[in-house]
Design an enzyme around this catalytic site. Structure first.
Site, mmCIF file in Angstrom:
data_model
loop_
_atom_site.group_PDB
_atom_site.id
_atom_site.type_symbol
_atom_site.label_atom_id
_atom_site.label_comp_id
_atom_site.label_asym_id
_atom_site.label_seq_id
_atom_site.Cartn_x
_atom_site.Cartn_y
_atom_site.Cartn_z
ATOM 1 N N HIS A 10 -5.207 -3.617 5.560
ATOM 2 C CA HIS A 10 -4.585 -4.016 4.008
ATOM 3 C C HIS A 10 -5.744 -4.534 3.210
ATOM 4 C CE1 HIS A 10 -1.552 -4.882 1.380
ATOM 5 N NE2 HIS A 10 -1.889 -6.325 1.483
ATOM 6 N N ASP B 159 0.744 -1.097 0.098
ATOM 7 C CA ASP B 159 0.020 -0.175 0.046
ATOM 8 C C ASP B 159 0.845 1.107 -0.142
ATOM 9 O OD1 ASP B 159 -2.132 -1.422 0.168
ATOM 10 O OD2 ASP B 159 -1.998 -1.720 2.335
#
Length: 218
Positions: free
Chosen positions: A84, A57
């Site tokens: 996530h 990310d």
């Protein structure tokens, strides 16, 4: 994946209890709590040595912001907190280094692009694959940072999903300092703008459901 993570974590707790465990198997929001419970059952749980890898990310946030403002992504660092998956992924573009002024519309577009980065890759490959190369890069980056910390290098900071008191949730991704003991320190969230504060509340709702699911499985 939860069963695989549970069994691997249990084996690590039995045979190498002092190892750093970096869980990258999705859904990370749930598999890290599964691993924690498996280690507890072995009497080997150390919250300083268990991480969920959320570096992908960060890599995406760095790349997308750099593209938007004409910078080299290697010179950009955007903290990504929360979890996530989906709305739990919260890039803090207001805290990007170097500082970049983004309008609310542009920031929102970039947040959604980071949150949906995996889907974007699958669609670009027409269903023939997923984000394997970028995931490998992210895993390498986080693994190397762990090794740098174990060597005693000072100032090694990454974002990771860890046992945390930053929020009222037992696990949360934020910036952490890595060192010889694994997780040396969880850094505070820092100042958030209005949209980031709203995003944090949404992220916490979804994240709690995933954590509860993982704990129930374990």
């Amino acid at each position: 994946n939860a069963g695989i993570v549970r069994d691997l974590a249990a084996a690590c707790g039995k045979h190498c209890p002092s190892a750093l465990l970096a869980v990258i198997s999705n859904p990370v929001n749930a598999t890290v709590p599964v691993a924690a419970q498996a280690l507890r059952a072995q009497g080997a749980y150390d919250p300083r040595r268990l991480f969920g890898v959320t570096t992908l990310d960060v890599v995406r946030a760095n790349k997308f912001l750099a593209q938007a403002v004409g910078l080299d992504p290697r010179e950009v660092e955007v903290p990504v907190v929360g979890g996530h998956a989906g709305r739990t992924i919260l890039p803090l573009f207001s805290q990007a280094a170097p500082g970049v002024a983004l309008g609310a519309e542009e920031a929102g577009r970039l947040v959604r692009r980071v949150q949906n980065g995996g889907t974007e890759v699958v669609e670009a490959k027409a269903g023939a694959g997923s984000a394997t190369l970028s995931m490998a890069h992210a895993a390498f980056r986080f693994g190397e940072s762990c090794l740098r910390g174990l060597r005693g290098e000072a100032g090694v900071v990454e974002c990771a999903y860890v046992a945390s008191q930053v929020t009222d949730l037992p696990f949360f991704a934020s910036r952490v300092v890595l060192g010889r003991g694994g997780l040396e320190r969880v850094l505070p969230l820092g100042p958030l703008n209005a949209s980031e504060r709203a995003g944090l509340e949404q992220a916490k709702q979804d994240l709690k459901a995933s954590i509860d699911k993982g704990l129930a499985f374990a």
